[in-house]
Design a protein around this motif. Structure first.
Motif, PDB file in Angstrom:
ATOM      1  N   GLU A   3       1.999   2.487  -7.541  1.00 56.37           N
ATOM      2  CA  GLU A   3       3.173   1.614  -7.543  1.00 56.37           C
ATOM      3  C   GLU A   3       3.029   0.523  -6.488  1.00 56.37           C
ATOM      4  OE1 GLU A   3       5.708   1.788  -9.615  1.00 56.37           O
ATOM      5  OE2 GLU A   3       5.348   3.753 -10.499  1.00 56.37           O
ATOM      6  N   LEU A   4       3.603  -0.644  -6.783  1.00 51.84           N
ATOM      7  CA  LEU A   4       3.776  -1.677  -5.771  1.00 51.84           C
ATOM      8  C   LEU A   4       5.048  -1.324  -5.019  1.00 51.84           C
ATOM      9  CD1 LEU A   4       3.021  -4.922  -7.804  1.00 51.84           C
ATOM     10  CD2 LEU A   4       1.526  -3.730  -6.218  1.00 51.84           C
ATOM     11  N   CYS A   5       4.937  -1.117  -3.718  1.00 49.92           N
ATOM     12  CA  CYS A   5       6.054  -0.609  -2.929  1.00 49.92           C
ATOM     13  C   CYS A   5       6.334  -1.499  -1.723  1.00 49.92           C
ATOM     14  CB  CYS A   5       5.740   0.791  -2.414  1.00 49.92           C
ATOM     15  SG  CYS A   5       5.335   1.969  -3.694  1.00 49.92           S
ATOM     16  N   THR A   6       7.584  -1.521  -1.320  1.00 54.80           N
ATOM     17  CA  THR A   6       7.997  -2.184  -0.090  1.00 54.80           C
ATOM     18  C   THR A   6       8.580  -1.128   0.827  1.00 54.80           C
ATOM     19  OG1 THR A   6       8.531  -4.211  -1.290  1.00 54.80           O
ATOM     20  CG2 THR A   6       9.494  -3.965   0.902  1.00 54.80           C
ATOM     21  N   ILE A   7       8.147  -1.124   2.081  1.00 51.82           N
ATOM     22  CA  ILE A   7       8.701  -0.174   3.041  1.00 51.82           C
ATOM     23  C   ILE A   7      10.076  -0.688   3.472  1.00 51.82           C
ATOM     24  CG2 ILE A   7       8.458   0.857   5.334  1.00 51.82           C
ATOM     25  CD1 ILE A   7       5.450   0.927   4.872  1.00 51.82           C
ATOM     26  N   VAL A   8      11.069   0.150   3.279  1.00 53.82           N
ATOM     27  CA  VAL A   8      12.444  -0.182   3.643  1.00 53.82           C
ATOM     28  C   VAL A   8      12.739   0.295   5.059  1.00 53.82           C
ATOM     29  CG1 VAL A   8      14.872   0.162   3.034  1.00 53.82           C
ATOM     30  CG2 VAL A   8      13.155  -0.059   1.219  1.00 53.82           C
ATOM     31  N   ALA A  78      10.830   1.126  -1.566  1.00 56.49           N
ATOM     32  CA  ALA A  78      11.440   0.607  -2.789  1.00 56.49           C
ATOM     33  C   ALA A  78      10.318   0.271  -3.759  1.00 56.49           C
ATOM     34  CB  ALA A  78      12.263  -0.637  -2.479  1.00 56.49           C
ATOM     35  N   TYR A  79      10.489   0.694  -5.003  1.00 55.40           N
ATOM     36  CA  TYR A  79       9.557   0.299  -6.061  1.00 55.40           C
ATOM     37  C   TYR A  79      10.341   0.283  -7.366  1.00 55.40           C
ATOM     38  CZ  TYR A  79       8.986   5.210  -7.485  1.00 55.40           C
ATOM     39  OH  TYR A  79       9.203   6.487  -7.921  1.00 55.40           O
ATOM     40  N   GLY A  80       9.986  -0.673  -8.217  1.00 56.56           N
ATOM     41  CA  GLY A  80      10.756  -0.825  -9.454  1.00 56.56           C
ATOM     42  C   GLY A  80      12.211  -1.074  -9.090  1.00 56.56           C
ATOM     43  N   ASN A  81      13.090  -0.263  -9.610  1.00 54.93           N
ATOM     44  CA  ASN A  81      14.511  -0.385  -9.262  1.00 54.93           C
ATOM     45  C   ASN A  81      15.008   0.844  -8.502  1.00 54.93           C
ATOM     46  OD1 ASN A  81      14.435   1.450 -11.317  1.00 54.93           O
ATOM     47  ND2 ASN A  81      15.977   0.446 -12.598  1.00 54.93           N
ATOM     48  N   LYS A  82      14.108   1.524  -7.785  1.00 53.58           N
ATOM     49  CA  LYS A  82      14.447   2.740  -7.045  1.00 53.58           C
ATOM     50  C   LYS A  82      14.137   2.586  -5.566  1.00 53.58           C
ATOM     51  CE  LYS A  82      12.404   5.531 -10.651  1.00 53.58           C
ATOM     52  NZ  LYS A  82      11.457   6.602 -10.890  1.00 53.58           N
ATOM     53  N   VAL A  83      14.869   3.330  -4.761  1.00 52.83           N
ATOM     54  CA  VAL A  83      14.527   3.529  -3.351  1.00 52.83           C
ATOM     55  C   VAL A  83      14.400   5.036  -3.171  1.00 52.83           C
ATOM     56  CG1 VAL A  83      15.265   3.302  -0.945  1.00 52.83           C
ATOM     57  CG2 VAL A  83      15.722   1.457  -2.569  1.00 52.83           C
ATOM     58  N   GLU A 125       7.029  -4.713   4.629  1.00 57.00           N
ATOM     59  CA  GLU A 125       5.618  -4.818   4.227  1.00 57.00           C
ATOM     60  C   GLU A 125       5.443  -4.238   2.827  1.00 57.00           C
ATOM     61  OE1 GLU A 125       2.920  -6.218   5.421  1.00 57.00           O
ATOM     62  OE2 GLU A 125       3.627  -6.758   7.422  1.00 57.00           O
ATOM     63  N   MET A 126       4.589  -4.882   2.054  1.00 60.17           N
ATOM     64  CA  MET A 126       4.330  -4.430   0.686  1.00 60.17           C
ATOM     65  C   MET A 126       2.951  -3.789   0.604  1.00 60.17           C
ATOM     66  SD  MET A 126       6.009  -7.416  -1.640  1.00 60.17           S
ATOM     67  CE  MET A 126       5.749  -6.461  -3.125  1.00 60.17           C
ATOM     68  N   PHE A 127       2.885  -2.705  -0.173  1.00 55.88           N
ATOM     69  CA  PHE A 127       1.651  -1.944  -0.322  1.00 55.88           C
ATOM     70  C   PHE A 127       1.502  -1.488  -1.764  1.00 55.88           C
ATOM     71  CE2 PHE A 127       3.035  -1.375   4.024  1.00 55.88           C
ATOM     72  CZ  PHE A 127       1.874  -1.544   4.745  1.00 55.88           C
ATOM     73  N   PRO A 149      -2.653  -2.304   1.785  1.00 56.09           N
ATOM     74  CA  PRO A 149      -1.789  -3.447   2.099  1.00 56.09           C
ATOM     75  C   PRO A 149      -1.973  -4.561   1.074  1.00 56.09           C
ATOM     76  CG  PRO A 149      -3.102  -2.808   4.007  1.00 56.09           C
ATOM     77  CD  PRO A 149      -3.622  -2.046   2.842  1.00 56.09           C
ATOM     78  N   LEU A 150      -0.885  -5.243   0.721  1.00 52.94           N
ATOM     79  CA  LEU A 150      -0.961  -6.347  -0.235  1.00 52.94           C
ATOM     80  C   LEU A 150      -1.007  -7.708   0.455  1.00 52.94           C
ATOM     81  CD1 LEU A 150       1.476  -5.110  -3.017  1.00 52.94           C
ATOM     82  CD2 LEU A 150      -1.024  -5.052  -3.004  1.00 52.94           C
ATOM     83  N   ARG A 151      -0.541  -7.785   1.685  1.00 56.02           N
ATOM     84  CA  ARG A 151      -0.543  -9.057   2.410  1.00 56.02           C
ATOM     85  C   ARG A 151      -1.908  -9.254   3.059  1.00 56.02           C
ATOM     86  NH1 ARG A 151       1.202 -10.643   7.673  1.00 56.02           N
ATOM     87  NH2 ARG A 151       1.831  -8.501   8.097  1.00 56.02           N
ATOM     88  N   SER A 152      -2.520 -10.401   2.822  1.00 53.39           N
ATOM     89  CA  SER A 152      -3.870 -10.639   3.347  1.00 53.39           C
ATOM     90  C   SER A 152      -3.893 -10.652   4.873  1.00 53.39           C
ATOM     91  CB  SER A 152      -4.435 -11.951   2.800  1.00 53.39           C
ATOM     92  OG  SER A 152      -3.623 -13.037   3.210  1.00 53.39           O
ATOM     93  N   GLY A 153      -2.806 -11.019   5.522  1.00 51.98           N
ATOM     94  CA  GLY A 153      -2.764 -11.064   6.976  1.00 51.98           C
ATOM     95  C   GLY A 153      -2.235  -9.791   7.615  1.00 51.98           C
TER      96      GLY A 153
END
Length: 186
Positions: A3-8, A78-83, A125-127, A149-153
């Protein structure tokens, strides 16, 4: 599932746990794993301590006098429409933190808000995460078994914390403040 996820958020109250230096079983303590007193935790489990005191102690090195720490992070993602809440153990957590749990614990001893700031650093951050159901029937949360990690930096947490606290890689000392107190005379 990947999954593409964002840390909340990250629970910063307890980011690691201790294991026996010989058999790697979890050590149970009366204090939290973020205790700054290493004497609270013996380096061996009861079985290995008994084994060490027995005649077969040659199998256990004398350098194993300190227990070992591993990461166990509780993250809201958070991924999709879930946390959901996931647990991120040592292998995946090292990607986020950029150091061992032992190194982070030592850093946190002289920088008491490091775990709290680590959570703030990771927020947003997105992963790409591989999430798995727990194998233990009593466990409640999904496991994050791989993290990319998805962010290049992206920089690991420890790098950002060292910059924040102005700490070099070999020293964990916070430098003296360069600002002058309004009560000091120049």
């Amino acid at each position: 599932m990947e999954e593409l996820c964002t840390i909340v958020a990250m629970d910063s109250s307890n980011v690691s746990y201790t294991i026996c230096t010989t058999c790697e079983k979890t050590l149970v303590t009366g204090s939290t794993c973020n205790s700054t007193n290493d004497n609270d935790v013996p380096p061996f489990c009861k079985f290995c301590q008994d084994f060490k005191t027995a005649a077969a102690a040659a199998f256990i090195t004398s350098s194993s006098s300190r227990f070992k720490r591993l990461y166990r992070l509780l993250l809201s993602i958070a991924y999709g429409n879930k946390v959901v809440v996931v647990i991120c153990f040592d292998k995946a957590a090292r990607v986020l933190f950029g150091c061992s749990a032992d190194e982070f614990f030592d850093f946190e001893k002289v920088n008491p808000f490091a775990a709290l700031n680590a959570g703030k650093i990771l927020e947003g951050e997105m992963f790409q995460m591989k999430l798995c159901e727990p194998k233990n029937g009593n466990a409640q949360h999904l496991r994050a078994v791989s993290v990319v990690p998805l962010r290049s930096g992206f920089r690991p947490v420890i790098d950002t914390l060292r910059k924040l606290y102005r700490v070099g890689h070999s020293s964990h000392q916070v430098p003296q403040s360069r600002s002058h107190s309004p009560f000091q005379t120049s």
